[in-house]
Design a protein around this motif. Structure first.
Motif, short mmCIF file in Angstrom:
data_model
loop_
_atom_site.label_atom_id
_atom_site.label_comp_id
_atom_site.label_asym_id
_atom_site.label_seq_id
_atom_site.Cartn_x
_atom_site.Cartn_y
_atom_site.Cartn_z
N ARG A 144 30.63 -3.61 -28.18
CA ARG A 144 30.98 -2.97 -26.91
C ARG A 144 29.75 -2.87 -26.00
O ARG A 144 29.83 -3.15 -24.80
CB ARG A 144 31.56 -1.57 -27.14
N LEU A 145 28.60 -2.47 -26.57
CA LEU A 145 27.40 -2.33 -25.77
C LEU A 145 26.94 -3.67 -25.21
O LEU A 145 26.52 -3.76 -24.05
CB LEU A 145 26.29 -1.70 -26.61
N CYS A 146 27.05 -4.72 -26.01
CA CYS A 146 26.68 -6.06 -25.55
C CYS A 146 27.57 -6.49 -24.39
O CYS A 146 27.10 -7.04 -23.39
CB CYS A 146 26.78 -7.05 -26.70
N THR A 147 28.86 -6.22 -24.51
CA THR A 147 29.80 -6.55 -23.44
C THR A 147 29.47 -5.78 -22.17
O THR A 147 29.51 -6.32 -21.06
CB THR A 147 31.24 -6.24 -23.88
N LEU A 148 29.15 -4.51 -22.33
CA LEU A 148 28.79 -3.67 -21.19
C LEU A 148 27.54 -4.21 -20.50
O LEU A 148 27.48 -4.30 -19.27
CB LEU A 148 28.56 -2.24 -21.66
N GLU A 149 26.54 -4.59 -21.29
CA GLU A 149 25.31 -5.12 -20.70
C GLU A 149 25.55 -6.43 -19.97
O GLU A 149 24.97 -6.67 -18.89
CB GLU A 149 24.25 -5.31 -21.78
N GLN A 150 26.38 -7.29 -20.53
CA GLN A 150 26.67 -8.55 -19.85
C GLN A 150 27.33 -8.30 -18.50
O GLN A 150 27.04 -8.97 -17.51
CB GLN A 150 27.57 -9.41 -20.74
N ARG A 151 28.20 -7.29 -18.45
CA ARG A 151 28.83 -6.93 -17.18
C ARG A 151 27.81 -6.37 -16.20
O ARG A 151 27.80 -6.72 -15.01
CB ARG A 151 29.91 -5.89 -17.45
N LEU A 152 26.91 -5.51 -16.68
CA LEU A 152 25.90 -4.92 -15.82
C LEU A 152 24.99 -5.98 -15.22
O LEU A 152 24.67 -5.95 -14.03
CB LEU A 152 25.07 -3.90 -16.61
N VAL A 153 24.55 -6.92 -16.05
CA VAL A 153 23.66 -7.98 -15.58
C VAL A 153 24.34 -8.82 -14.50
O VAL A 153 23.75 -9.16 -13.48
CB VAL A 153 23.20 -8.87 -16.76
N ALA A 154 25.62 -9.15 -14.74
CA ALA A 154 26.36 -9.95 -13.75
C ALA A 154 26.51 -9.19 -12.44
O ALA A 154 26.38 -9.77 -11.35
CB ALA A 154 27.73 -10.33 -14.31
N GLU A 155 26.77 -7.90 -12.52
CA GLU A 155 26.92 -7.11 -11.30
C GLU A 155 25.60 -6.96 -10.56
O GLU A 155 25.56 -6.97 -9.32
CB GLU A 155 27.52 -5.74 -11.63
N LEU A 156 24.49 -6.86 -11.28
CA LEU A 156 23.19 -6.83 -10.62
C LEU A 156 22.91 -8.17 -9.93
O LEU A 156 22.33 -8.20 -8.84
CB LEU A 156 22.09 -6.53 -11.64
N ARG A 157 23.34 -9.25 -10.55
CA ARG A 157 23.16 -10.56 -9.91
C ARG A 157 23.92 -10.64 -8.59
O ARG A 157 23.49 -11.33 -7.66
CB ARG A 157 23.65 -11.69 -10.83
N LEU A 158 25.05 -9.94 -8.52
CA LEU A 158 25.86 -9.97 -7.30
C LEU A 158 25.44 -8.90 -6.29
O LEU A 158 26.11 -8.73 -5.27
CB LEU A 158 27.34 -9.79 -7.66
N GLY A 159 24.37 -8.17 -6.60
CA GLY A 159 23.87 -7.19 -5.64
C GLY A 159 24.58 -5.86 -5.66
O GLY A 159 24.55 -5.12 -4.67
N GLU A 160 25.20 -5.51 -6.79
CA GLU A 160 25.94 -4.25 -6.88
C GLU A 160 25.05 -3.10 -7.39
O GLU A 160 25.54 -2.17 -8.02
CB GLU A 160 27.14 -4.42 -7.82
#
Length: 250
Positions: A144-160
Motif C-alpha cells: 500500500r505504501l509503495c502504491t501511495l508513493e508512486q501516486r505521489l511522485v506522479a502527482e508531483l511530476r504533474l505540478g500538484e
C-alpha cells in the motif's frame, strides 16, 4: 471465532492458490500442535464453508466444489464468484504502474487512487495474526505504501505540489523516519515558495534519525537539501522524474 478468522485471512491473502495444511496448522498453533489439530482445522473449514454458503445464498456442497475447495495437501479459496478487494487492489496497482511506465501519468494516478480507495484501514485489523499472517500484514502495508508513493511522485511530476502538502504532512507525522516521504514534502514546500519550511522538515528528520537510530540522513536526502539551499532549477521541473523522488523505503 479468532482461529477460523485466521484460517480465512490466510486463504484470502493467498486466493487462487493452494494453502498447504502445514501452513494453516503453523498459523494456528505454531510448532506446538495439539493431537486434535487436523480434526479441529477440518472443523474450522466446515464452519467457513457454511458461512460462505450463507453469504453467497447457496449450499455448502456448491461452496465445497467451487469456492473453498479441498486440494491435495491443502485448501484453496477461489476468487470465482467471490468479490475479494485484495485482488482488485493488486489488479489496479499493476494497471496503474503500467500506465506510469508508459508515460500516462493521469491515467496511472486515477488507477492508483482507485486501488488505494479500497483500503478501509490497516490490513487484517479484525484478525489476531499468528506468525504467517504477521508477515502478510507487513507485505500488504508495504504494498500500500509503495502504491501511495508512486501516486505521489506522479502527482508531483504533474505540478500538484500545493494540493499534496497537507497529505504529506500527515504521512510524515505518521512515519517520522521515512526519508522519501519527507523528501516529497520538502519538494512540495519548496515549489510553493516555502523554502525555509522545506529545510525545517529536513532538520527535524535529521534530528529524529540521529536521536532514534544514530544515523545521518541518506545521500539522496542530503543532495535534496543542497538543491534547495542552492535553488537548483531541477527542482522546478515537473515534466520528468527527479531521481530524488523515486519511491524508496526508509
Amino acid at each position: 471465532m479468532p482461529k477460523p478468522r485466521r484460517v480465512l485471512a490466510l486463504l484470502v491473502t493467498h486466493a487462487d492458490q493452494v494453502v498447504p495444511t502445514s501452513m494453516l496448522l503453523r498459523e494456528l498453533w505454531g510448532t506446538d500442535l495439539p493431537r486434535t489439530a487436523m480434526t479441529t482445522l477440518q472443523t474450522y473449514i466446515g464452519q467457513l464453508r457454511r458461512t460462505l454458503a450463507t453469504a453467497a445464498d447457496t449450499d455448502v456442497a456448491t461452496v465445497t466444489a467451487q469456492m473453498l475447495r479441498t486440494e491435495t495437501g491443502g485448501y484453496e479459496l477461489s476468487s470465482a464468484g467471490i468479490d475479494i478487494d485484495l485482488l482488485h487492489f493488486f489488479q489496479l496497482q499493476e494497471a496503474g504502474k503500467a500506465a506510469l511506465r508508459a508515460g500516462n501519468d493521469r491515467e496511472g494516478i486515477l488507477l492508483l487512487r482507485e486501488a488505494l480507495a479500497l483500503w478501509q484501514g490497516p490490513p487484517l485489523v479484525n484478525v489476531e495474526p499468528g506468525p504467517l499472517l504477521e508477515a502478510q500484514v507487513l507485505r500488504l502495508e508495504e504494498s500500500r505504501l509503495c502504491t501511495l508513493e508512486q501516486r505521489l511522485v506522479a502527482e508531483l511530476r504533474l505540478g500538484e505540489h500545493q494540493a499534496l502538502i497537507s497529505e504529506l504532512v500527515e504521512l510524515t507525522t505518521i512515519r517520522p523516519l521515512h526519508e522519501s516521504l519527507h523528501a516529497h514534502l520538502m519538494v512540495a514546500l519548496y515549489r510553493c515558495g516555502r523554502r525555509s519550511e522545506a529545510l525545517a522538515v529536513f532538520h527535524k528528520l535529521r534530528h529524529t534519525l540521529i536521536t532514534d537510530l544514530g544515523l545521518e540522513p541518506s545521500g539522496e536526502l542530503l543532495r535534496l537539501q543542497h538543491a534547495i539551499l542552492t535553488a537548483d532549477p531541477a527542482l522546478n521541473l515537473t515534466e520528468r522524474t527527479i531521481e530524488l523522488l523515486q519511491p524508496r523505503a526508509a
